[in-house]
Design a protein around this motif. Structure first.
Motif, mmCIF file in Angstrom:
data_model
loop_
_atom_site.group_PDB
_atom_site.id
_atom_site.type_symbol
_atom_site.label_atom_id
_atom_site.label_comp_id
_atom_site.label_asym_id
_atom_site.label_seq_id
_atom_site.Cartn_x
_atom_site.Cartn_y
_atom_site.Cartn_z
ATOM 1 N N THR A 47 41.494 -79.794 13.614
ATOM 2 C CA THR A 47 41.852 -78.834 12.571
ATOM 3 C C THR A 47 43.311 -78.403 12.651
ATOM 4 O O THR A 47 43.733 -77.541 11.910
ATOM 5 N N TYR A 48 44.081 -79.012 13.533
ATOM 6 C CA TYR A 48 45.484 -78.639 13.664
ATOM 7 C C TYR A 48 46.219 -78.895 12.355
ATOM 8 O O TYR A 48 46.176 -79.986 11.806
ATOM 9 N N GLY A 49 46.865 -77.848 11.841
ATOM 10 C CA GLY A 49 47.628 -77.967 10.597
ATOM 11 C C GLY A 49 46.817 -77.740 9.346
ATOM 12 O O GLY A 49 47.375 -77.571 8.284
ATOM 13 N N THR A 50 45.495 -77.762 9.469
ATOM 14 C CA THR A 50 44.669 -77.564 8.288
ATOM 15 C C THR A 50 44.030 -76.187 8.256
ATOM 16 O O THR A 50 43.430 -75.819 7.257
ATOM 17 N N THR A 51 44.131 -75.423 9.336
ATOM 18 C CA THR A 51 43.602 -74.062 9.342
ATOM 19 C C THR A 51 44.749 -73.080 9.213
ATOM 20 O O THR A 51 45.851 -73.327 9.701
ATOM 21 N N CYS A 88 51.303 -69.762 3.952
ATOM 22 C CA CYS A 88 50.002 -69.870 4.617
ATOM 23 C C CYS A 88 50.056 -70.555 5.979
ATOM 24 O O CYS A 88 49.122 -70.433 6.768
ATOM 25 N N LEU A 89 51.115 -71.318 6.226
ATOM 26 C CA LEU A 89 51.272 -72.095 7.454
ATOM 27 C C LEU A 89 50.117 -73.070 7.689
ATOM 28 O O LEU A 89 49.630 -73.229 8.807
ATOM 29 N N CYS A 90 49.685 -73.699 6.609
ATOM 30 C CA CYS A 90 48.693 -74.771 6.704
ATOM 31 C C CYS A 90 48.780 -75.624 5.447
ATOM 32 O O CYS A 90 49.265 -75.172 4.412
ATOM 33 N N VAL A 91 48.347 -76.869 5.575
ATOM 34 C CA VAL A 91 48.236 -77.790 4.441
ATOM 35 C C VAL A 91 46.890 -78.476 4.612
ATOM 36 O O VAL A 91 46.619 -79.047 5.669
ATOM 37 N N PRO A 92 46.027 -78.441 3.607
ATOM 38 C CA PRO A 92 44.714 -79.094 3.733
ATOM 39 C C PRO A 92 44.852 -80.588 4.016
ATOM 40 O O PRO A 92 45.809 -81.229 3.581
ATOM 41 N N ALA A 93 43.901 -81.135 4.727
ATOM 42 C CA ALA A 93 43.912 -82.561 5.057
ATOM 43 C C ALA A 93 43.708 -83.395 3.798
ATOM 44 O O ALA A 93 43.061 -82.973 2.846
ATOM 45 N N GLY A 94 44.260 -84.578 3.800
ATOM 46 C CA GLY A 94 44.057 -85.516 2.694
ATOM 47 C C GLY A 94 45.058 -85.345 1.574
ATOM 48 O O GLY A 94 45.999 -84.555 1.661
ATOM 49 N N CYS A 102 41.690 -73.922 4.407
ATOM 50 C CA CYS A 102 42.824 -72.993 4.411
ATOM 51 C C CYS A 102 42.642 -72.003 3.261
ATOM 52 O O CYS A 102 43.124 -72.240 2.160
ATOM 53 N N PRO A 103 41.943 -70.888 3.500
ATOM 54 C CA PRO A 103 41.648 -69.941 2.417
ATOM 55 C C PRO A 103 42.889 -69.420 1.695
ATOM 56 O O PRO A 103 42.868 -69.265 0.481
ATOM 57 N N CYS A 104 43.957 -69.159 2.409
ATOM 58 C CA CYS A 104 45.182 -68.661 1.778
ATOM 59 C C CYS A 104 45.680 -69.686 0.758
ATOM 60 O O CYS A 104 46.016 -69.345 -0.373
ATOM 61 N N TYR A 105 45.730 -70.937 1.159
ATOM 62 C CA TYR A 105 46.185 -72.030 0.300
ATOM 63 C C TYR A 105 45.266 -72.171 -0.912
ATOM 64 O O TYR A 105 45.706 -72.398 -2.026
ATOM 65 N N ASN A 106 43.979 -72.004 -0.670
ATOM 66 C CA ASN A 106 42.980 -72.149 -1.727
ATOM 67 C C ASN A 106 42.990 -70.979 -2.702
ATOM 68 O O ASN A 106 42.799 -71.164 -3.896
ATOM 69 N N ASN A 107 43.198 -69.768 -2.229
ATOM 70 C CA ASN A 107 43.029 -68.574 -3.053
ATOM 71 C C ASN A 107 44.294 -68.095 -3.756
ATOM 72 O O ASN A 107 44.233 -67.155 -4.537
ATOM 73 N N TRP A 108 45.434 -68.690 -3.471
ATOM 74 C CA TRP A 108 46.669 -68.283 -4.136
ATOM 75 C C TRP A 108 46.637 -68.860 -5.545
ATOM 76 O O TRP A 108 46.587 -70.074 -5.738
ATOM 77 N N LYS A 109 46.671 -67.989 -6.549
ATOM 78 C CA LYS A 109 46.505 -68.412 -7.945
ATOM 79 C C LYS A 109 47.770 -68.127 -8.761
ATOM 80 O O LYS A 109 48.568 -67.262 -8.423
ATOM 81 N N THR A 110 47.916 -68.839 -9.889
ATOM 82 C CA THR A 110 48.996 -68.576 -10.827
ATOM 83 C C THR A 110 48.650 -67.339 -11.659
ATOM 84 O O THR A 110 47.529 -66.815 -11.568
ATOM 85 N N LYS A 111 49.570 -66.909 -12.482
ATOM 86 C CA LYS A 111 49.303 -65.756 -13.346
ATOM 87 C C LYS A 111 48.142 -66.025 -14.292
ATOM 88 O O LYS A 111 47.429 -65.119 -14.696
#
Length: 118
Positions: A47-51, A88-94, A102-111
């Motif tokens: 999970t290194y880099g993906t969490t 977020c200091l993460c990038v999802p795998a793939g 990575c909840p931060c990466y997932n939950n950040w939304k546009t206007k």
């Protein structure tokens, strides 16, 4: 009659207290999450880099280059991926998806409510 009613009421109170006590115990006994840094910075952990919080800021570039390598919109993908990684200091795998890691990466939304991060 009053005796039976008081026994029933007393039994219900005991059941309620038992349920509350068990629920509180399960909350107290829940394991505490380990910080992302405990997995080490050697890259061997799956999970290194993906969490969330598991990358250093200078590691975002290579991770985003990999993430955006198969899109036809490479420049905007890299721009937003690096912006999200810096926060977020993460990038999802793939190359796409897998944002649940990575909840931060997932939950950040546009206007408009769409996903901000690729």
């Amino acid at each position: 009659m009053a005796s039976k009613l008081s026994v029933v009421a007393f039994s219900l109170v005991l059941i309620f207290l038992f349920l509350v006590e068990n629920h509180a115990t399960s909350i107290v006994e829940a394991p505490t999450p380990q910080p992302a840094e405990s997995s080490g910075r050697n890259g061997n952990h799956s999970t290194y880099g993906t969490t969330q919080g598991s990358l250093q800021p200078q590691e975002c570039g290579p991770r985003c280059t990999t993430r955006c390598s198969k899109t036809q919109y490479r420049k905007p993908c890299l721009f937003f991926c690096q912006k999200c990684c810096a926060k977020c200091l993460c990038v999802p795998a793939g190359f796409y998806g897998n944002k649940q890691s990575c909840p931060c990466y997932n939950n950040w939304k546009t206007k408009r409510g769409g996903p901000k991060c690729p």
